[in-house]
Design a protein around this motif. Structure first.
Motif, PDB file in Angstrom:
ATOM      1  N   VAL A  67      92.933 -77.573  26.760  1.00 47.92           N
ATOM      2  CA  VAL A  67      92.376 -76.975  25.695  1.00 47.92           C
ATOM      3  C   VAL A  67      90.870 -76.701  25.848  1.00 47.92           C
ATOM      4  N   PHE A  68      90.240 -75.576  25.843  1.00 46.20           N
ATOM      5  CA  PHE A  68      88.823 -75.187  25.633  1.00 46.20           C
ATOM      6  C   PHE A  68      88.580 -74.780  24.385  1.00 46.20           C
ATOM      7  N   THR A  69      87.411 -75.542  24.088  1.00 48.42           N
ATOM      8  CA  THR A  69      86.700 -74.865  22.739  1.00 48.42           C
ATOM      9  C   THR A  69      85.277 -74.276  23.225  1.00 48.42           C
ATOM     10  N   GLY A 125      82.674 -76.361  31.841  1.00 46.97           N
ATOM     11  CA  GLY A 125      83.207 -77.357  32.733  1.00 46.97           C
ATOM     12  C   GLY A 125      84.750 -77.210  32.793  1.00 46.97           C
ATOM     13  N   LEU A 126      85.645 -78.068  32.830  1.00 46.28           N
ATOM     14  CA  LEU A 126      87.016 -78.193  32.852  1.00 46.28           C
ATOM     15  C   LEU A 126      87.574 -78.327  31.305  1.00 46.28           C
ATOM     16  N   ALA A 127      88.636 -77.714  31.232  1.00 44.66           N
ATOM     17  CA  ALA A 127      89.163 -77.931  29.737  1.00 44.66           C
ATOM     18  C   ALA A 127      89.447 -79.462  29.412  1.00 44.66           C
ATOM     19  N   VAL A 128      89.265 -79.745  28.161  1.00 47.44           N
ATOM     20  CA  VAL A 128      89.927 -81.066  28.035  1.00 47.44           C
ATOM     21  C   VAL A 128      91.286 -81.011  27.793  1.00 47.44           C
ATOM     22  N   THR A 129      92.173 -82.446  28.133  1.00 49.10           N
ATOM     23  CA  THR A 129      93.585 -82.181  27.986  1.00 49.10           C
ATOM     24  C   THR A 129      93.887 -82.916  26.663  1.00 49.10           C
ATOM     25  N   PRO A 140      80.659 -72.722  34.376  1.00 48.76           N
ATOM     26  CA  PRO A 140      80.808 -71.300  34.768  1.00 48.76           C
ATOM     27  C   PRO A 140      81.021 -70.985  36.329  1.00 48.76           C
ATOM     28  N   ALA A 141      81.095 -71.996  36.999  1.00 50.38           N
ATOM     29  CA  ALA A 141      81.292 -71.491  38.531  1.00 50.38           C
ATOM     30  C   ALA A 141      82.380 -70.811  38.794  1.00 50.38           C
TER      31      ALA A 141
END
Length: 665
Positions: A49-51, A55-59, A642-643
């Motif tokens: 899940v992205f908000t 970074g990485l999405a939370v799960t 944003p890498a």
């Protein structure tokens, strides 16, 4: 001339990813770790899940059912890997709510969602499973700071509790006890005061992977040493639940993975294969009969009709579900050990799972995450000879990508020695020839399959700008049996080089590729091959190796998986001769004329960033246009925003500069 990443490229790529992800902000946009409810009515899974694109999405733990997808867990941190109890009343999962990256067990009441037990262990829990009778949970625990596999992004597991001062050194004492993995059992009782968590694997036993073998024992992939390279020589071992007593079930020169035990524990399935990476196991399905003392009394190598098996699970005491790869197809089947019959339930060009096909098996059907180049991930159920969609994760952002991604089609060609080689070509809808980027997979024992974005978020971007992208599966790739895999053994950069070059020749001959605009890229082993190809052939207008190996001698002495190169080069590094020299791109850098963009992650322990630095500096000394990009917070590959945006923008700018197709499509 040094390439400058203009704001236009970054802005265009950022806009692409925003159009993809923003419509799904707050909802699950990707899925993994399916667990079918015992009654077959729903499937729990890990949803990403992205908000925001940071970074990485939370799960989150999510549930797919007839009415759609629900997020079951919220709050701090991430939650992942849900597993229903055998009676379906409880849902166990992992959560790092207390400390980022430090995942611990959390057991929920499946009806109310309320937490009923949150024990802690001294380490990060990587996986879990219920005992067949529901009396306990198996926990696979990695010590704080343990190495992560390349497929996990390399680097290390979460640090232990407490602050580590910035002056503290990195210490490698080569201790067999340090940085290990162990098997624990969480004894679940109705009375909270009677619940116990304890380690069941003994000191000196490093447990890479474990499963239940009946309610009273485990079957584990183990080694005496804890270092990542020790996995390559691990054995298969039975461990008693009560007292930790151990019996070796199987040893061999190949690697073991995805074990599963029947409900009684009297039968154990395991995949045996020549592998290049931990957690990337595809090969022969072996069934062992096991007695009450943990001794293997019989062995059957199941004929799956050429399928490399990647996932297994028992439906009952006699029926085993399995999934795997056959060429470019995903295959799901069952094996009945009472009569020895193998039944193929479903075969298709789309895939289930992530890196390899993975399903949750049950008597009600086999649940998984289905996707393809033109199908956004969905939760689906394989039933008799058919697949039924339970719930799709698709949203308008997926439509945006599909509209720009062109088409994906299976292609094949003949290598110089007459062997058929397969691949997947992604291209715009209009007529060719196109500038062609050949994208090489990692491993070498892995493969491209018909999957969403072809396992790389930059592929639809390249196609949308007018490029064709060829994804070859040269010898050494999985999906065509162990003999095909063995074709790269002792010959990395040999026959597989000719497999790839002949594929490019075929695309040119068919009018698909423009011979004056050929590029090459790839990550990990694909990074090595990208660097290697430009030292052997001058046809390429641009190259972009990612996380490459460029000098096998320094790779052996700085990587955390030195046993890998010893196996696949079939040579010894301390001789400083032979294949360690003959197959190192660095040794031939003076012959390169191809402009090269080299990318690495500073936290990568599998292919350390020094490999990219060495090659870049050698190219510069040889007068070759080269740019080195090292991301300080990335490991094996580029994964976090944003890498990701920056990396994709640099790739587009690099290929556009040296082999541009013209105006963006």
């Amino acid at each position: 001339m040094e390439i400058v990443l203009t704001p236009e490229y970054f802005d265009a790529v950022e806009q692409h990813f925003r159009r993809l992800h923003e419509p799904a902000f707050g909802a699950a946009h990707a899925a993994a770790d399916p667990s079918i409810r015992p009654d077959g009515t729903s499937v729990a899974f890990t949803g990403s899940v992205f908000t925001e694109l940071v970074g990485l999405a939370v799960t989150r733990v999510c549930l797919a059912e007839a009415t759609g997808v629900r997020i079951l867990t919220e709050g701090a941190g991430s939650q992942r890997m849900p597993r229903f109890s055998p009676d379906g009343t409880l849902l166990a999962h992992l959560s790092d709510a207390e400390r980022p990256g430090d995942f611990q067990l959390d057991v929920l009441d499946a009806a109310s969602g309320a937490s009923v037990w949150r024990p802690r262990v001294p380490g990060m829990v990587e996986y879990l499973s219920w005992a067949p009778d529901g009396s306990a949970l198996l926990l696979g625990v990695a010590a704080y700071g343990a190495d992560l596999a390349g497929g996990q992004g390399s680097g290390t597991a979460a640090a232990g509790p407490g602050e580590v001062p910035d002056w503290a050194p990195e210490v490698d004492a080569n201790s067999p006890e340090g940085g290990g993995r162990s098997a624990w059992i969480a004894e679940f009782a109705d009375e909270p005061g009677s619940r116990v968590v304890r380690q069941v694997s003994g000191a000196g036993t490093n447990v890479w992977e474990a499963c239940w073998a009946g309610p009273d024992a485990l079957v584990c992939v183990t080694s005496p040493q804890a270092g990542e390279e020790a996995w390559y020589t691990a054995d298969l071992r039975w461990i008693a639940r009560a007292d930790g007593r151990q019996t070796v079930l199987r040893t061999g020169e190949r690697q073991f993975g995805v074990p599963s035990g029947s409900p009684s524990g009297r039968a154990v399935a395991v995949v045996e294969a020549l592998c290049s990476d931990r957690q990337v196991v595809a090969g022969d399905l072996v069934l062992l009969a096991v007695d009450g003392t943990g001794a293997a009394t019989d062995e059957v190598r199941i004929d799956t009709n050429g399928v490399d098996v990647t996932s297994t699970g028992w439906l009952d005491e006699d029926r085993l579900g399995w999934a795997g790869i056959a060429g470019l197809d995903t295959v799901v089947g069952e094996y009945d050990r009472t009569c020895g019959k193998v039944t193929e339930l479903w075969r298709g060009t789309e895939t289930f799972g992530g890196r390899y096909p993975e399903l949750s098996f049950s008597a009600h059907g086999h649940a998984g995450v289905r996707h393809g180049y033109d199908r956004f991930p969905e939760l689906a159920l394989v039933e008799r000879q058919s697949v039924r969609t339970i719930a799709s994760l698709s949203h308008p952002g997926a439509d945006h990508v599909s509209e720009r991604a062109g088409i994906a089609e299976a292609v094949s060609w003949t290598a110089p020695d007459g062997l058929e080689i397969q691949g997947i070509l992604c291209r715009p809808a209009g007529p060719g020839p196109y500038p062609l980027v050949t994208h090489l997979h990692g491993g070498p024992v892995w493969c491209f399959r018909n999957s969403w974005s072809l396992a790389f978020q930059g592929t639809p971007l390249l196609v949308s700008r007018g490029y064709a992208v060829l994804h070859p599966n040269p010898r050494g790739s999985s999906g065509r049996g162990q003999r095909f895999v063995e074709g790269v053994f002792g010959d990395m950069g040999g026959a597989d080089t000719r497999d790839i070059l002949s594929g490019i020749d075929a695309m040119v001959a068919r009018g698909i590729a423009d011979p004056d605009r050929l590029g090459v890229m790839g990550g990990s082993y694909g990074g090595f091959m990208s660097a290697w190809l430009i030292t052997q052939d001058a046809r390429f207008a641009a190259a972009a190796p990612i996380a490459p190996v460029t000098d096998w001698i320094s790779q052996h002495h700085t990587s955390n998986i030195p046993h890998f190169d010893r196996i696949f080069l079939a040579d010894e590094p301390l001789s400083f001769t032979g294949r360690y020299v003959e197959r190192s791109p660095l040794r031939f850098a003076a012959s390169v004329r191809t402009p090269t963009l080299v990318t690495a992650g500073a936290l990568d322990r599998c292919t350390p960033a020094g490999q990219a630095r060495e090659f870049h500096r050698a190219l510069v000394e040889a007068g070759v246009e080269s740019t080195l990009v090292v991301y300080p917070r990335e490991g094996h590959g580029v994964r976090a925003f944003p890498a990701v945006i920056d990396h994709c923008a640099r790739l587009l700018a690099w290929f556009d500069k040296h082999m541009a197709p013209g105006p963006a499509a």
